[in-house]
Each structure stands twice: as structure tokens, then as C-alpha cells.
Design a protein around this motif. Structure first.
Motif, short mmCIF file in Angstrom:
data_model
loop_
_atom_site.label_atom_id
_atom_site.label_comp_id
_atom_site.label_asym_id
_atom_site.label_seq_id
_atom_site.Cartn_x
_atom_site.Cartn_y
_atom_site.Cartn_z
N UNK A 121 35.90 44.51 52.06
CA UNK A 121 35.25 45.54 52.85
C UNK A 121 34.18 44.87 53.68
N UNK A 122 34.21 45.08 54.99
CA UNK A 122 33.23 44.43 55.85
C UNK A 122 33.61 44.55 57.31
N UNK A 123 33.10 43.62 58.10
CA UNK A 123 33.28 43.67 59.54
C UNK A 123 34.66 43.24 59.99
N UNK A 124 35.08 43.80 61.11
CA UNK A 124 36.40 43.49 61.67
C UNK A 124 36.52 42.03 62.07
N UNK A 125 35.46 41.44 62.63
CA UNK A 125 35.53 40.05 63.05
C UNK A 125 35.72 39.13 61.85
N UNK A 126 35.01 39.40 60.75
CA UNK A 126 35.20 38.59 59.54
C UNK A 126 36.62 38.75 59.02
N UNK A 127 37.15 39.96 59.09
CA UNK A 127 38.51 40.21 58.60
C UNK A 127 39.54 39.38 59.37
N UNK A 128 39.30 39.16 60.66
CA UNK A 128 40.24 38.35 61.44
C UNK A 128 40.33 36.93 60.89
N UNK A 129 39.18 36.39 60.47
CA UNK A 129 39.17 35.05 59.86
C UNK A 129 39.88 35.07 58.51
N UNK A 157 42.12 45.79 53.47
CA UNK A 157 40.95 45.52 54.31
C UNK A 157 40.39 46.85 54.80
N UNK A 158 39.16 47.16 54.40
CA UNK A 158 38.47 48.35 54.91
C UNK A 158 37.37 47.85 55.82
N UNK A 159 37.52 48.13 57.12
CA UNK A 159 36.73 47.42 58.12
C UNK A 159 35.81 48.35 58.91
N UNK A 184 29.79 39.30 45.86
CA UNK A 184 28.94 40.27 46.54
C UNK A 184 28.35 39.67 47.81
N UNK A 185 27.86 40.53 48.68
CA UNK A 185 27.21 40.08 49.92
C UNK A 185 25.87 39.43 49.60
N UNK A 186 25.50 38.37 50.32
CA UNK A 186 24.16 37.77 50.13
C UNK A 186 23.04 38.69 50.58
N UNK A 187 23.35 39.74 51.33
CA UNK A 187 22.32 40.69 51.74
C UNK A 187 22.04 41.76 50.67
N UNK A 188 22.89 41.84 49.65
CA UNK A 188 22.66 42.78 48.54
C UNK A 188 23.41 42.27 47.31
N UNK A 189 22.99 41.13 46.77
CA UNK A 189 23.77 40.49 45.71
C UNK A 189 23.40 40.88 44.29
N UNK A 190 22.22 41.46 44.08
CA UNK A 190 21.66 41.54 42.74
C UNK A 190 22.24 42.69 41.92
N UNK A 198 42.90 38.68 41.93
CA UNK A 198 42.37 39.39 43.09
C UNK A 198 41.03 38.79 43.49
N UNK A 199 40.90 38.44 44.77
CA UNK A 199 39.60 38.09 45.34
C UNK A 199 39.02 39.35 45.95
N UNK A 200 37.85 39.77 45.44
CA UNK A 200 37.19 40.98 45.93
C UNK A 200 35.89 40.58 46.63
N UNK A 201 35.78 40.91 47.89
CA UNK A 201 34.60 40.56 48.69
C UNK A 201 33.97 41.86 49.15
N UNK A 202 32.75 42.12 48.67
CA UNK A 202 32.11 43.42 48.93
C UNK A 202 30.96 43.27 49.93
N UNK A 203 30.62 44.35 50.64
CA UNK A 203 29.59 44.32 51.68
C UNK A 203 28.22 44.70 51.14
#
Length: 496
Positions: free
Chosen positions: A229-237, A251-253, A180-186, A149-154
Motif C-alpha cells: 500500500x503506497x504511492x503509484x510511483x513506488x509501485x511502478x518500481x 497493490x493499493x495505490x 513498516x514505513x520509516x515515517x510511522x514505524x513504531x 508474503x512481503x508486506x509493505x505498509x504506508x
């Protein structure tokens, strides 16, 4: 702007096959309340390292999928206790890197642990093999692990929205690679490392990095499921990237969640008014399921706005996330601050009235950080950008409506349908709720105040694909496998 590392600054590394792996370069995470202060550093994971993480997960999966549910649950319960023991340390780190007030950061840990406990309690039943005896023989239905599983979190709820993927994926027998997101990775990376310490090497891997790492996580043929989990535009990619290998996806958008106040709503109910204010501005308005547009029956509209402003001015105190008086902190990042500011300015240019809300506790701190004073927008059109777009920040439009058919239409014409809320007499509110296109509708409350992890969560339309939480949120990390054992092999309609 000159930046300086805090004395408490930490460094996290990628976690691959049970080992911390250094990268040639690192990125800094600033404190949103004071962008000159560096909270910590996270690695610029390379694409090659992402491949290593996926390979490690693929190898670990071969053994992990054979373990018993009892063994998996025991490991997860140990991880839960370690997180609970380290809660204050995690909360402080989360607050500093994200900008959440301390009470809000504790709330995120609360939600994460509540979900992890639920999965431990329910996984055995949710994944139990079902055997059905019938006239034609026997059918076995099992829920088999799906793979890597690839898990990409916001960044808005980085711990809760990482563990919402990690816990069910591992209990179902999968291996995982978390980004994790680079805006809250720690803090998310630290929590993942705590969990990983209770599981075999390679079962949990953590990577960071940019678009090339994201592409690897969504295209690599050894990845069989994507949880994003994230933005709809990113999910399209992501959907396009995953199409060549037809990956399973949850996908939770985005959401532009509406709160509807019926004529029967009591505007003098101070607790209810506080609930809607909190539902608009918790986490500085940066929650996918927060109420982002408010519709009020015209007969109570003026009184509602007055009472709303009173409630907001009582509750909203903008300040240092570590100040116990603070209820609203900074926006997480400069990009988001600029986007929300542009929506408010656009509303002004269109003739709307913008009313600042709450009290600024420390003007100097406010001026130096990514702060925005919460605002109420009135007098706007139902199709203005501030109404139809997801603001994801501390501003909310309130609009009048004349009848239920009108407000139901306004609700449902949105491209989103994550959550909604209806406020008023219960029977009437439920009747309206049944007509709304949303994954969750709450009655007389909204946002996380109405969250129940026992039931599925997700959205209609461009708010997502699939569901998290509940039994469905556990089984979404499995493939149903049917085994038929017939007792009659010759069918009467097939000739000899």
C-alpha cells in the motif's frame, strides 16, 4: 534544530524467526507536532537481515501451511485480545509518532480490529474446499496458501494497513515479512510483535530499513507474493523489480477521489455538510480514500461553498493531538508539508482563491510543528495541479459543473480510480455512480465513514491491482487449485 529523546521514547528492533535482532545503526522518529522531540528509534535493517527474515518465513511456511484453519483462527483471536488490552498504549504511541489526534488513532485501531475479527469469522468459509460432482466425474477446488508474503505498509494508517495484510495472509496459511514505513514505524512494529507472540517463530517477521531492504523484499525468489500500500510511483518500481520472478501482487495505490454534489443535494443539511468536511480533513487529509476534489452543481455552488465554510469552521480545530478539542493534527512529515504547501501556492499563482479554515488552538505549537492550516481552494481550473494531483494533505478544491455528463467526464479522465462519492437524491446518485470508474462509490457519505470491510476494496487504473477486504481480500493470499477426477477417460472425439 536540536532534538531530544522523550522520556517515553521507545526502541523497536527487527523481528526475525521469533527473535528481536539488533542492527548496527538506528534511525530516530520525531514527533510531527514537535519535531525537536524524538518519539522512538527503529533499526536500519540490513539487506542481509532482510534475507534472513525471508529465509525464516520460508522455513516456517512449510509447517504453518499444514495447520488447520481452526488453529490459525484461535491464534489470531488471542492476538486480537492482546491488541485490545494494549489499545491505549498503542494509541498514545501512534498519535505521538504520526500526529493523529487521539480519536483518530482510536479509530484506526477500531478499523484494524474490525477487519481482523471479520477474517476470523469468515476465513473458514472463504477457504472451504469445494467439491463438485458432475456428469464427467468430480472436481475439487481448494484455496492453497501462496507462500512467503512481503508486506509493505504506508505511514498514513500504519496499523490498519499492516493488519489488512497480516490477518488474511496468516489465516490462509502463509508466512509474512512486514516492512513498516520509516515515517510511522513504531506502533505498527509493536502491533506486529503482539500478533507474532501468538504464532510460531518465523510465521511473522518484521524488518525496517531503506531501499536495499525494499529491493530484497520485492526481488528475492523465495517471496511469492507482494502486498503493498503506497504511492503509484513506488509501485511502478515494485512491478519492475518483481517481474523477473513473476510474483503475485496486491497493490493499493494512490487516489484522487472525487465527491460529486448533484442539484438535488440539500445544502442546508448540516449533518451532510459535516460529513463532507470530515471526509476532506480526517487524518489531516492523509487518507488514500479521502475526498480530494469536490464538484458541485452550479445551481447550488455558491450556497454550498458558504455552508461548507461554516461547517468547516465549526469542526476544524488544529492543535495538539493529545488535546481532546483537537480534530486536525499536524502533517506527518516535513516532505509532505512542503509538497502540499507547494500545491496551494501554485493555485494562488494561477489566480485561485484560497480560504483558510478552522481555528488554530495553540499558535506556538502550530509554528513549531509540521502543521498546515486546512484550506479551501475555489476559482481554479479543472486541470490545475491541485485538482488533478493527489494532494494528501489538508486542502481541497471545490469546482462547479453544469450537467452530469460533464462531471462524469471530469471524474473519469483521472489516471486514478480508488473511491468516489455522489451526494443527492438516492436514485439519481446511484445512476451517476454506475458510470464512474472507481473501485468504491459511496452515496451521501465518503472516506472511512463509508467503509465496509465485508466488501472488496481497491481501485481502477493507476489506483491499484487486486482487492483487499471482503472474501476477496482473504482469497487473494491463496492460489486456487483445481483437482479433476474424471469418470470417463476416453473422449468421443479422439480416435482409437
Amino acid at each position: 534544530m536540536t532534538t531530544q529523546a522523550s522520556p517515553e521514547a521507545i526502541t523497536v528492533e527487527a523481528l526475525i524467526n521469533g527473535q528481536n535482532v539488533k542492527s548496527l545503526s538506528q534511525s530516530a522518529k520525531e514527533n510531527p507536532a514537535n519535531p525537536t522531540e524524538i518519539v522512538g528509534y527503529f533499526p536500519d535493517t540490513t539487506q542481509e537481515q532482510a534475507v534472513e527474515a525471508i529465509e525464516a518465513a520460508a522455513v516456517a511456511f512449510k509447517t504453518w501451511k499444514k495447520t488447520s484453519i481452526e488453529e490459525r483462527v484461535a491464534s489470531m483471536r488471542k492476538a486480537i485480545e492482546k491488541i485490545r488490552a494494549a489499545e491505549n498504549e498503542i494509541v498514545n504511541l501512534l498519535s505521538r509518532e504520526h500526529g493523529k489526534p487521539l480519536y483518530d488513532a482510536h479509530g484506526e485501531i477500531y478499523v484494524a480490529l474490525m477487519w481482523m475479527e471479520f477474517t476470523c469469522n469468515e476465513a473458514a468459509a472463504a477457504l472451504q474446499e469445494q467439491v463438485t460432482e458432475h456428469d464427467h466425474g468430480k472436481t475439487i477446488l481448494s484455496y492453497d496458501p501462496i507462500g512467503v508474503v512481503s508486506a509493505i505498509s504506508p505511514w498514513n494508517y500504519p496499523i490498519a494497513l499492516s493488519t489488512i495484510k497480516i490477518a488474511p495472509a496468516l489465516l490462509a496459511g502463509n508466512a509474512i515479512v512486514l516492512k513498516p514505513s520509516p515515517y510511522a514505524p513504531l506502533a505498527a512494529a509493536k502491533v506486529a510483535e503482539i500478533i507474532a507472540s501468538e504464532f510460531p517463530a518465523g510465521v511473522i517477521n518484521v524488518v525496517h530499513g531503506g531501499a536495499d531492504v525494499g529491493v530484497e523484499l520485492t526481488t528475492n525468489p523465495k517471496v511469492t507474493k507482494i502486498a503493498f500500500t503506497g504511492g503509484t510511483e513506488t509501485a511502478k518500481h515494485i512491478i519492475k523489480a518483481a517481474s523477473d520472478t513473476i510474483k503475485d501482487m496486491t497493490l493499493e495505490l494512490g487516489g484522487n477521489d472525487a465527491a460529486i454534489f448533484l442539484e438535488s443535494f440539500d445544502v442546508n443539511d448540516e449533518r451532510a455538510m459535516r460529513r463532507i468536511v470530515v471526509s476532506n480533513f480526517l487524518t489531516t487529509g492523509q487518507i488514500c480514500m479521502i475526498a480530494k476534489r469536490v464538484y458541485v452543481h452550479r445551481s447550488i455552488y455558491d450556497a454550498f461553498v458558504d455552508k461548507y465554510i461554516e461547517a468547516a469552521n465549526r469542526w476544524i480545530r488544529i492543535g495538539d493531538p493529545f488535546d481532546p478539542k483537537t480534530t486536525v493534527g499536524p502533517v506527518n512529515n516535513l516532505k509532505q508539508k512542503e509538497y502540499v504547501s507547494s500545491l496551494v501556492e501554485d493555485a494562488k499563482q494561477r489566480g485561485a482563491k484560497v480560504t483558510p479554515l478552522g481555528t488554530i488552538l495553540d499558535q506556538k505549537l502550530f509554528d513549531q510543528g509540521y502543521y498546515l492550516q486546512p484550506t479551501l481552494v475555489t476559482g481554479c481550473d479543472a486541470h490545475d495541479p491541485i485538482v488533478v494531483e493527489e494532494q494528501f494533505g489538508p486542502t481541497v478544491p471545490i469546482l462547479p459543473f453544469d450537467d452530469e455528463d460533464q462531471v462524469i467526464t471530469l471524474h473519469n479522465e483521472s489516471i486514478y480510480g480508488l473511491t468516489s462519492s455522489v451526494w443527492g437524491a438516492e436514485k439519481e446518485a446511484i445512476a451517476v455512480a454506475r458510470q464512474l470508474e472507481a473501485g468504491t462509490t459511496m452515496i451521501n457519505t465518503a472516506a472511512v465513514q463509508g467503509l465496509d470491510v465485508r466488501f472488496p476494496f481497491g481501485g481502477f487504473k493507476q489506483s491499484g491491482i487486486g482487492r483487499e477486504y471482503g472474501t476477496e481480500g482473504i482469497r487473494t493470499y491463496t492460489e486456487p487449485h483445481v483437482i479433476n477426477v474424471p469418470n470417463m477417460l476416453d473422449l468421443p472425439y479422439i480416435p482409437e
